[in-house]
Design a protein around this motif. Structure first.
Motif, PDB file in Angstrom:
ATOM      1  N   MET A  70       0.715  -1.258   0.003  1.00 18.72           N
ATOM      2  CA  MET A  70       0.000  -0.046  -0.185  1.00 18.72           C
ATOM      3  C   MET A  70       0.811   1.171  -0.118  1.00 18.72           C
ATOM      4  O   MET A  70       1.678   1.397   0.740  1.00 18.72           O
ATOM      5  N   GLN A  71       0.431   2.304  -0.806  1.00 18.97           N
ATOM      6  CA  GLN A  71       1.407   3.429  -0.973  1.00 18.97           C
ATOM      7  C   GLN A  71       0.907   4.307   0.255  1.00 18.97           C
ATOM      8  O   GLN A  71       0.106   4.610   0.863  1.00 18.97           O
ATOM      9  N   SER A  72       2.007   4.530   1.042  1.00 14.57           N
ATOM     10  CA  SER A  72       2.151   5.605   2.004  1.00 14.57           C
ATOM     11  C   SER A  72       1.817   7.064   1.739  1.00 14.57           C
ATOM     12  O   SER A  72       2.173   7.561   0.818  1.00 14.57           O
ATOM     13  N   LEU A  73       1.056   7.733   2.534  1.00 14.50           N
ATOM     14  CA  LEU A  73       0.865   9.254   2.363  1.00 14.50           C
ATOM     15  C   LEU A  73       2.041   9.786   3.163  1.00 14.50           C
ATOM     16  O   LEU A  73       2.131  11.058   2.940  1.00 14.50           O
ATOM     17  N   ASN A  74       3.060   9.048   3.905  1.00 16.66           N
ATOM     18  CA  ASN A  74       4.008   9.954   4.745  1.00 16.66           C
ATOM     19  C   ASN A  74       5.005  10.394   3.632  1.00 16.66           C
ATOM     20  O   ASN A  74       5.089   9.678   2.767  1.00 16.66           O
ATOM     21  N   LYS A  75       5.558  11.558   4.078  1.00 17.59           N
ATOM     22  CA  LYS A  75       6.745  12.064   3.228  1.00 17.59           C
ATOM     23  C   LYS A  75       7.689  11.085   3.296  1.00 17.59           C
ATOM     24  O   LYS A  75       8.097  10.388   4.244  1.00 17.59           O
ATOM     25  N   PRO A  76       8.722  10.971   2.244  1.00 16.85           N
ATOM     26  CA  PRO A  76       9.956  10.064   2.567  1.00 16.85           C
ATOM     27  C   PRO A  76      10.798  10.710   3.377  1.00 16.85           C
ATOM     28  O   PRO A  76      10.613  12.066   3.760  1.00 16.85           O
ATOM     29  N   ILE A  77      11.714   9.722   4.075  1.00 18.09           N
ATOM     30  CA  ILE A  77      12.491  10.353   4.892  1.00 18.09           C
ATOM     31  C   ILE A  77      13.883  10.012   4.494  1.00 18.09           C
ATOM     32  O   ILE A  77      14.200   8.866   3.883  1.00 18.09           O
ATOM     33  N   ILE A  78      14.890  10.939   4.810  1.00 19.69           N
ATOM     34  CA  ILE A  78      16.162  10.534   4.431  1.00 19.69           C
ATOM     35  C   ILE A  78      17.039  10.638   5.515  1.00 19.69           C
ATOM     36  O   ILE A  78      17.268  11.573   6.338  1.00 19.69           O
ATOM     37  N   PHE A  79      17.764   9.497   5.860  1.00 20.40           N
ATOM     38  CA  PHE A  79      18.600   9.448   7.040  1.00 20.40           C
ATOM     39  C   PHE A  79      20.097   9.563   6.807  1.00 20.40           C
ATOM     40  O   PHE A  79      20.521   9.242   5.858  1.00 20.40           O
ATOM     41  N   PHE A  80      20.583  10.316   7.637  1.00 18.89           N
ATOM     42  CA  PHE A  80      21.969  10.980   7.356  1.00 18.89           C
ATOM     43  C   PHE A  80      22.740  10.324   8.278  1.00 18.89           C
ATOM     44  O   PHE A  80      22.650  10.673   9.587  1.00 18.89           O
ATOM     45  N   ASP A  81      24.228   9.635   8.088  1.00 21.91           N
ATOM     46  CA  ASP A  81      24.974   9.384   9.035  1.00 21.91           C
ATOM     47  C   ASP A  81      25.702  10.787   9.433  1.00 21.91           C
ATOM     48  O   ASP A  81      25.562  11.792   8.545  1.00 21.91           O
ATOM     49  N   ILE A  82      26.359  10.696  10.494  1.00 16.68           N
ATOM     50  CA  ILE A  82      27.133  12.331  10.564  1.00 16.68           C
ATOM     51  C   ILE A  82      28.637  12.243  10.300  1.00 16.68           C
ATOM     52  O   ILE A  82      29.149  12.864   9.367  1.00 16.68           O
ATOM     53  N   ASP A  83      29.531  11.290  10.869  1.00 16.19           N
ATOM     54  CA  ASP A  83      30.861  11.227  10.637  1.00 16.19           C
ATOM     55  C   ASP A  83      31.268  10.948   9.125  1.00 16.19           C
ATOM     56  O   ASP A  83      30.915   9.916   8.575  1.00 16.19           O
ATOM     57  N   TYR A  84      31.917  11.906   8.372  1.00 21.14           N
ATOM     58  CA  TYR A  84      32.497  11.723   7.364  1.00 21.14           C
ATOM     59  C   TYR A  84      31.348  11.853   6.093  1.00 21.14           C
ATOM     60  O   TYR A  84      31.383  11.758   5.045  1.00 21.14           O
ATOM     61  N   THR A  85      30.022  11.914   6.490  1.00 14.32           N
ATOM     62  CA  THR A  85      28.903  11.931   5.687  1.00 14.32           C
ATOM     63  C   THR A  85      28.658  13.612   5.684  1.00 14.32           C
ATOM     64  O   THR A  85      28.336  14.248   4.659  1.00 14.32           O
ATOM     65  N   LEU A  86      28.089  14.147   7.076  1.00 15.00           N
ATOM     66  CA  LEU A  86      27.805  15.293   7.031  1.00 15.00           C
ATOM     67  C   LEU A  86      29.268  16.494   7.687  1.00 15.00           C
ATOM     68  O   LEU A  86      29.154  17.469   7.255  1.00 15.00           O
ATOM     69  N   PHE A  87      29.582  15.626   8.575  1.00 11.35           N
ATOM     70  CA  PHE A  87      30.608  16.251   9.632  1.00 11.35           C
ATOM     71  C   PHE A  87      32.148  15.851   8.928  1.00 11.35           C
ATOM     72  O   PHE A  87      32.442  14.771   8.831  1.00 11.35           O
ATOM     73  N   ASP A  88      32.855  16.937   9.053  1.00  3.89           N
ATOM     74  CA  ASP A  88      34.303  16.811   8.451  1.00  3.89           C
ATOM     75  C   ASP A  88      35.206  16.129   9.779  1.00  3.89           C
ATOM     76  O   ASP A  88      35.738  17.016  10.386  1.00  3.89           O
ATOM     77  N   THR A  89      35.074  14.589   9.950  1.00  7.82           N
ATOM     78  CA  THR A  89      35.648  14.134  11.013  1.00  7.82           C
ATOM     79  C   THR A  89      37.251  14.173  10.836  1.00  7.82           C
ATOM     80  O   THR A  89      37.873  14.268  11.902  1.00  7.82           O
ATOM     81  N   ALA A  90      37.702  14.187   9.630  1.00  7.24           N
ATOM     82  CA  ALA A  90      39.162  14.120   9.430  1.00  7.24           C
ATOM     83  C   ALA A  90      39.754  15.580  10.140  1.00  7.24           C
ATOM     84  O   ALA A  90      40.669  15.398  10.785  1.00  7.24           O
ATOM     85  N   LEU A  91      38.971  16.512   9.842  1.00  7.96           N
ATOM     86  CA  LEU A  91      39.753  18.109  10.411  1.00  7.96           C
ATOM     87  C   LEU A  91      39.456  17.956  11.909  1.00  7.96           C
ATOM     88  O   LEU A  91      40.257  18.458  12.491  1.00  7.96           O
ATOM     89  N   PHE A  92      38.280  17.451  12.290  1.00  7.55           N
ATOM     90  CA  PHE A  92      37.994  17.336  13.673  1.00  7.55           C
ATOM     91  C   PHE A  92      39.003  16.591  14.395  1.00  7.55           C
ATOM     92  O   PHE A  92      39.656  16.964  15.607  1.00  7.55           O
ATOM     93  N   LYS A  93      39.686  15.501  13.926  1.00  9.20           N
ATOM     94  CA  LYS A  93      40.596  14.605  14.603  1.00  9.20           C
ATOM     95  C   LYS A  93      41.798  15.407  14.546  1.00  9.20           C
ATOM     96  O   LYS A  93      42.719  15.344  15.357  1.00  9.20           O
ATOM     97  N   LYS A  94      42.112  16.024  13.246  1.00  7.19           N
ATOM     98  CA  LYS A  94      43.465  16.545  12.960  1.00  7.19           C
ATOM     99  C   LYS A  94      43.765  17.957  14.137  1.00  7.19           C
ATOM    100  O   LYS A  94      44.811  18.016  14.197  1.00  7.19           O
ATOM    101  N   THR A  95      42.582  18.499  14.468  1.00  8.11           N
ATOM    102  CA  THR A  95      42.496  19.622  15.295  1.00  8.11           C
ATOM    103  C   THR A  95      42.389  19.332  16.510  1.00  8.11           C
ATOM    104  O   THR A  95      41.993  20.028  17.373  1.00  8.11           O
TER     105      THR A  95
END
Ligand code: MG
Length: 168
Positions: A1-26
């Motif tokens: 059955m087709q849902s009326l809900n909006k699609p949801i997009i899940f994001f990971d944080i580290d290396y996906t949204l957040f510059d974790t390499a820079l975080f570690k380096k600093t």
């Protein structure tokens, strides 16, 4: 059955949204997003609900969203920060089984586990950071999309929405 809900997009944080390499380096002092992240989230939030599926310490991961001022894009009830991501996959898939899900993540094996649990999930491999760069192919698994930053998600979802409209 087709849902009326909006699609949801899940994001990971580290290396996906957040510059974790820079975080570690600093020595864990510089909280920084990849350049395209705020505008992509703003754009996507017009048509989708946004969630987080992240691994790590809850307070630290939440602070990464807060300090970089993107926390407001995500619905509280769609934020999952787990000590072991693998253990939460079944629960999340079951909870959202009637909703179109997208998942953006730099760890290929997480995408493969989610796809195994529900083949209808659209998996987007964000190929940046130390894990993605050292990733060997996973037998019998190909992500639905591969990109080097998040900008490609917008045309991809626009296109899927367009196709959905035309099919009615
Ligand atoms: Mg990651």
């Amino acid at each position: 059955m087709q849902s009326l809900n909006k699609p949801i997009i899940f994001f990971d944080i580290d290396y996906t949204l957040f510059d974790t390499a820079l975080f570690k380096k600093t020595n864990f002092t510089k909280y920084s997003l990849y350049e395209e992240v705020p505008s992509v989230l703003a754009n996507l939030s017009k048509n989708l609900e946004l969630g987080i599926f992240s691994q790590g310490d809850k307070d630290l991961q939440n602070s990464k969203l807060k300090v970089t001022k993107i926390d407001h894009f995500f619905q509280k009830e769609h934020i999952y920060i787990e000590s072991e991501k693998e253990e939460k996959i079944k629960t999340i898939i079951e909870k959202y089984k009637n909703i179109q899900l997208y998942i953006a993540e730099d760890k290929l094996f997480i995408l493969s586990l989610m796809k195994k649990e529900n083949p209808d999930i659209f998996t987007i491999w964000i190929k940046r950071g130390v894990y993605a760069q050292n990733q060997k192919p996973i037998p019998d698994f190909m992500p639905d999309a591969v990109m080097y930053n998040l900008s490609g998600i917008i045309p991809l979802i626009d296109k899927k929405h367009g196709l959905t409209l035309h099919s009615y």
